[in-house]
Write a protein that holds these residues in place. Structure first.
Motif, PDB file in Angstrom:
ATOM      1  N   PHE A  55       0.890  -1.176  -0.049  1.00 27.76           N
ATOM      2  CA  PHE A  55      -0.040  -0.081  -0.070  1.00 27.76           C
ATOM      3  C   PHE A  55       0.761   1.186  -0.140  1.00 27.76           C
ATOM      4  O   PHE A  55       1.873   1.166   0.799  1.00 27.76           O
ATOM      5  N   ARG A  56       0.512   2.141  -0.951  1.00 28.22           N
ATOM      6  CA  ARG A  56       1.211   3.345  -0.891  1.00 28.22           C
ATOM      7  C   ARG A  56       0.181   4.587  -0.701  1.00 28.22           C
ATOM      8  O   ARG A  56      -0.857   4.438  -1.469  1.00 28.22           O
ATOM      9  N   VAL A  57       0.512   5.558   0.169  1.00 31.05           N
ATOM     10  CA  VAL A  57      -0.418   6.674   0.139  1.00 31.05           C
ATOM     11  C   VAL A  57      -0.593   7.503  -1.013  1.00 31.05           C
ATOM     12  O   VAL A  57       0.550   7.688  -1.696  1.00 31.05           O
ATOM     13  N   SER A  58      -1.651   7.653  -1.485  1.00 28.43           N
ATOM     14  CA  SER A  58      -2.076   8.347  -2.778  1.00 28.43           C
ATOM     15  C   SER A  58      -3.186   9.349  -2.343  1.00 28.43           C
ATOM     16  O   SER A  58      -4.136   9.053  -1.917  1.00 28.43           O
ATOM     17  N   ALA A  59      -3.244  10.579  -3.095  1.00 33.37           N
ATOM     18  CA  ALA A  59      -4.127  11.631  -3.086  1.00 33.37           C
ATOM     19  C   ALA A  59      -5.482  11.217  -3.741  1.00 33.37           C
ATOM     20  O   ALA A  59      -6.486  11.447  -3.027  1.00 33.37           O
ATOM     21  N   ASP A  60      -5.417  10.344  -4.734  1.00 37.26           N
ATOM     22  CA  ASP A  60      -6.858   9.938  -5.401  1.00 37.26           C
ATOM     23  C   ASP A  60      -6.942   8.445  -5.068  1.00 37.26           C
ATOM     24  O   ASP A  60      -7.670   7.912  -5.619  1.00 37.26           O
ATOM     25  N   GLY A  61      -6.187   7.879  -4.102  1.00 38.20           N
ATOM     26  CA  GLY A  61      -6.449   6.222  -3.929  1.00 38.20           C
ATOM     27  C   GLY A  61      -7.106   6.110  -2.675  1.00 38.20           C
ATOM     28  O   GLY A  61      -7.348   7.174  -1.868  1.00 38.20           O
ATOM     29  N   PRO A  62      -7.352   5.087  -2.154  1.00 34.58           N
ATOM     30  CA  PRO A  62      -8.126   4.679  -1.101  1.00 34.58           C
ATOM     31  C   PRO A  62      -7.060   5.000   0.117  1.00 34.58           C
ATOM     32  O   PRO A  62      -6.017   5.005   0.152  1.00 34.58           O
ATOM     33  N   SER A  63      -7.705   5.126   1.420  1.00 34.98           N
ATOM     34  CA  SER A  63      -7.103   5.019   2.779  1.00 34.98           C
ATOM     35  C   SER A  63      -6.630   3.733   3.033  1.00 34.98           C
ATOM     36  O   SER A  63      -7.167   2.634   2.522  1.00 34.98           O
ATOM     37  N   LEU A  64      -5.834   3.583   4.005  1.00 36.62           N
ATOM     38  CA  LEU A  64      -5.278   2.482   4.237  1.00 36.62           C
ATOM     39  C   LEU A  64      -6.514   1.537   4.871  1.00 36.62           C
ATOM     40  O   LEU A  64      -6.782   0.283   4.682  1.00 36.62           O
ATOM     41  N   GLU A  65      -7.431   1.875   5.765  1.00 41.58           N
ATOM     42  CA  GLU A  65      -8.471   1.372   6.096  1.00 41.58           C
ATOM     43  C   GLU A  65      -9.485   0.745   4.702  1.00 41.58           C
ATOM     44  O   GLU A  65      -9.858  -0.585   5.071  1.00 41.58           O
ATOM     45  N   GLN A  66      -9.669   1.503   3.914  1.00 41.07           N
ATOM     46  CA  GLN A  66     -10.552   1.304   2.644  1.00 41.07           C
ATOM     47  C   GLN A  66      -9.589   0.047   2.156  1.00 41.07           C
ATOM     48  O   GLN A  66     -10.206  -1.135   1.593  1.00 41.07           O
ATOM     49  N   TRP A  67      -8.255   0.228   1.739  1.00 39.50           N
ATOM     50  CA  TRP A  67      -7.647  -0.565   1.109  1.00 39.50           C
ATOM     51  C   TRP A  67      -7.643  -2.116   2.171  1.00 39.50           C
ATOM     52  O   TRP A  67      -7.710  -3.073   1.269  1.00 39.50           O
ATOM     53  N   LEU A  68      -7.691  -2.304   3.198  1.00 42.85           N
ATOM     54  CA  LEU A  68      -7.563  -3.191   4.081  1.00 42.85           C
ATOM     55  C   LEU A  68      -8.981  -4.178   3.904  1.00 42.85           C
ATOM     56  O   LEU A  68      -9.007  -5.208   3.928  1.00 42.85           O
ATOM     57  N   ALA A  69      -9.777  -3.115   3.988  1.00 44.80           N
ATOM     58  CA  ALA A  69     -11.345  -3.896   3.776  1.00 44.80           C
ATOM     59  C   ALA A  69     -11.303  -4.568   2.502  1.00 44.80           C
ATOM     60  O   ALA A  69     -12.045  -5.573   2.529  1.00 44.80           O
ATOM     61  N   GLU A  70     -10.878  -4.260   1.523  1.00 42.85           N
ATOM     62  CA  GLU A  70     -10.653  -4.997   0.152  1.00 42.85           C
ATOM     63  C   GLU A  70      -9.921  -6.101   0.274  1.00 42.85           C
ATOM     64  O   GLU A  70     -10.167  -7.096  -0.710  1.00 42.85           O
ATOM     65  N   ARG A  71      -9.071  -6.350   0.999  1.00 45.11           N
ATOM     66  CA  ARG A  71      -8.294  -7.652   1.095  1.00 45.11           C
ATOM     67  C   ARG A  71      -9.023  -8.569   1.942  1.00 45.11           C
ATOM     68  O   ARG A  71      -9.572  -8.493   2.997  1.00 45.11           O
ATOM     69  N   PRO A  72      -8.670  -9.960   1.734  1.00 44.36           N
ATOM     70  CA  PRO A  72      -9.169 -11.186   2.343  1.00 44.36           C
ATOM     71  C   PRO A  72      -8.681 -11.066   3.659  1.00 44.36           C
ATOM     72  O   PRO A  72      -7.255 -10.785   3.980  1.00 44.36           O
ATOM     73  N   ARG A  73      -9.249 -11.221   4.781  1.00 42.40           N
ATOM     74  CA  ARG A  73      -8.833 -11.157   6.282  1.00 42.40           C
ATOM     75  C   ARG A  73      -8.472 -12.402   6.748  1.00 42.40           C
ATOM     76  O   ARG A  73      -9.081 -13.547   6.507  1.00 42.40           O
ATOM     77  N   ASP A  74      -6.870 -12.318   6.928  1.00 41.25           N
ATOM     78  CA  ASP A  74      -6.308 -13.606   7.514  1.00 41.25           C
ATOM     79  C   ASP A  74      -5.655 -13.394   8.632  1.00 41.25           C
ATOM     80  O   ASP A  74      -4.841 -12.166   8.825  1.00 41.25           O
ATOM     81  N   PRO A  75      -5.805 -13.838  10.022  1.00 42.16           N
ATOM     82  CA  PRO A  75      -5.407 -13.601  11.156  1.00 42.16           C
ATOM     83  C   PRO A  75      -3.954 -13.772  11.229  1.00 42.16           C
ATOM     84  O   PRO A  75      -3.041 -13.334  12.259  1.00 42.16           O
ATOM     85  N   ARG A  76      -3.198 -14.461  10.229  1.00 44.25           N
ATOM     86  CA  ARG A  76      -1.940 -14.799  10.151  1.00 44.25           C
ATOM     87  C   ARG A  76      -1.024 -13.416   9.566  1.00 44.25           C
ATOM     88  O   ARG A  76       0.099 -13.286   9.613  1.00 44.25           O
ATOM     89  N   ALA A  77      -1.847 -12.456   9.127  1.00 43.36           N
ATOM     90  CA  ALA A  77      -1.015 -11.603   8.301  1.00 43.36           C
ATOM     91  C   ALA A  77      -0.713 -10.224   9.186  1.00 43.36           C
ATOM     92  O   ALA A  77      -1.446 -10.061  10.352  1.00 43.36           O
ATOM     93  N   THR A  78       0.519  -9.721   9.164  1.00 43.29           N
ATOM     94  CA  THR A  78       0.791  -8.701   9.791  1.00 43.29           C
ATOM     95  C   THR A  78       0.906  -7.390   8.829  1.00 43.29           C
ATOM     96  O   THR A  78       1.575  -7.630   7.672  1.00 43.29           O
ATOM     97  N   LEU A  79       0.637  -6.385   9.163  1.00 43.00           N
ATOM     98  CA  LEU A  79       0.825  -5.205   8.595  1.00 43.00           C
ATOM     99  C   LEU A  79       2.292  -4.308   9.136  1.00 43.00           C
ATOM    100  O   LEU A  79       2.219  -4.255  10.094  1.00 43.00           O
ATOM    101  N   THR A  80       2.998  -4.187   8.351  1.00 44.46           N
ATOM    102  CA  THR A  80       4.103  -3.614   8.453  1.00 44.46           C
ATOM    103  C   THR A  80       4.290  -1.910   7.648  1.00 44.46           C
ATOM    104  O   THR A  80       4.091  -1.942   6.737  1.00 44.46           O
ATOM    105  N   VAL A  81       4.336  -1.029   8.710  1.00 45.88           N
ATOM    106  CA  VAL A  81       4.306   0.160   7.933  1.00 45.88           C
ATOM    107  C   VAL A  81       5.923   0.494   7.955  1.00 45.88           C
ATOM    108  O   VAL A  81       6.575   0.446   9.067  1.00 45.88           O
TER     109      VAL A  81
END
Length: 135
Positions: A55-81
């Motif tokens: 995920f890269r921040v973009s003025a015309d793109g989705p927020s990180l929350e919206q982007w994560l909502a579009e991803r399949p949820r997997d409890p093993r996944a880690t988000l690294t910023v």
């Protein structure tokens, strides 16, 4: 169904383009790795796996929350910023990374922030199957 011989090259070119895309994505993900840090205090050994999604921040793109909502949820996944900053811009980089980390935490992901100094500022997030110590 057979394709006319005049269209066969288009299908082959599309396959090659897809392969090139996947190879490029793999190279970008491996470039996002950080060096191993041994922490004597926590006893943990952080490991950043190759990204499954970036995920890269973009003025015309989705927020990180919206982007994560579009991803399949997997409890093993880690988000690294990953926040890289030029000298003198550390407070701004920390604020931006904290904002992304808060969005990831609100979405229910395990979140880690990696802050480093570099020649250019950069902010992105990686969703991967990292080995991370339990909270």
């Amino acid at each position: 169904m057979t394709l006319p011989s005049s269209q066969g090259w288009q299908l082959i070119l599309a396959d090659l383009a897809l392969i090139l895309f996947l190879v490029t994505l793999s190279a970008l993900a491996s470039g996002a790795k950080v060096t191993r840090i041994d922490s004597e205090e926590s006893g943990s050994d952080p490991h950043v796996a190759p990204a499954q999604a970036l995920f890269r921040v973009s003025a015309d793109g989705p927020s990180l929350e919206q982007w994560l909502a579009e991803r399949p949820r997997d409890p093993r996944a880690t988000l690294t910023v990953f926040a890289r900053h030029v000298p003198g811009e550390r407070p701004a980089a920390i604020a931006q990374a904290s904002a992304l980390a808060s969005q990831g935490d609100a979405a229910g992901y395990r979140v880690r922030v990696v802050l480093s100094e570099g020649r250019a500022s950069d902010l992105h997030a990686s969703l991967a199957y990292d080995e991370m110590a339990a909270r």
